[in-house]
Design a protein around this motif. Structure first.
Motif: not given
Length: 163
Positions: A94-97, A111-135
């Motif tokens: 629920t903290d993912i904005i 490359v995808w990014q997830v921004i999370i509303n952390g403590a004291d309304n600070q934004k936390i950003v993570f960047k990653f590549t997905h692992n989507y495959t056929l399986w």
């Protein structure tokens, strides 16, 4: 003899110029989340978590583009696990904005990014590549879970053609 020397000097200058341009355009792209307090990650063995990230290969240049952690989720939490230092951080889904894709593609993975509303309304950003495959469709499950919990957080559409 001189032709080889000119070629070697030209190649060395090309490498230097390429690295300078790469550093200029990727500076600030990889997020630095200094406000996160990690904890030991040894207790995740029994939990049913699904991995949604992969580590691309671009001869070491990917270290400047994606976060160092691996990313997992379950029904209620989002996990960032740093396997090198054996530590983790847990956020409620629920903290993912924001969940969005960036303009960077590494070896046919966006490359995808997830921004999370952390403590004291600070934004936390993570960047990653997905692992989507056929399986492995865990990233799509994560995308749909975020769309179900907070539809406003989805900033990019997912489709098989634009992944």
């Amino acid at each position: 003899m001189y032709l080889y020397l000119i070629f070697l000097i030209g190649f060395a200058l090309f490498i230097v110029l390429f690295s300078l341009i790469f550093r200029q355009y990727t500076a600030g792209f990889k997020p630095k989340n200094n406000q996160i307090s990690y904890e030991a990650s040894a207790d995740l063995v029994g939990e049913k978590i699904r991995k949604i990230s992969s580590r691309p290969f671009l001869f070491g240049l990917e270290d400047n583009l994606v976060s160092d952690e691996d990313f997992y989720f379950d029904d209620i939490n989002f996990y960032a696990i740093d396997n090198k230092q054996q530590r983790k951080v847990v956020f409620p889904l629920t903290d993912i904005i924001e969940l969005s894709k960036t303009s960077i593609t590494i070896t046919n993975h966006r490359v995808w990014q997830v921004i999370i509303n952390g403590a004291d309304n600070q934004k936390i950003v993570f960047k990653f590549t997905h692992n989507y495959t056929l399986w492995n469709k865990d990233f799509v499950k994560f995308y749909k879970k975020i769309a179900q919990i907070n539809p406003a957080a989805i900033k990019s559409k997912w489709s098989l053609w634009t992944m």
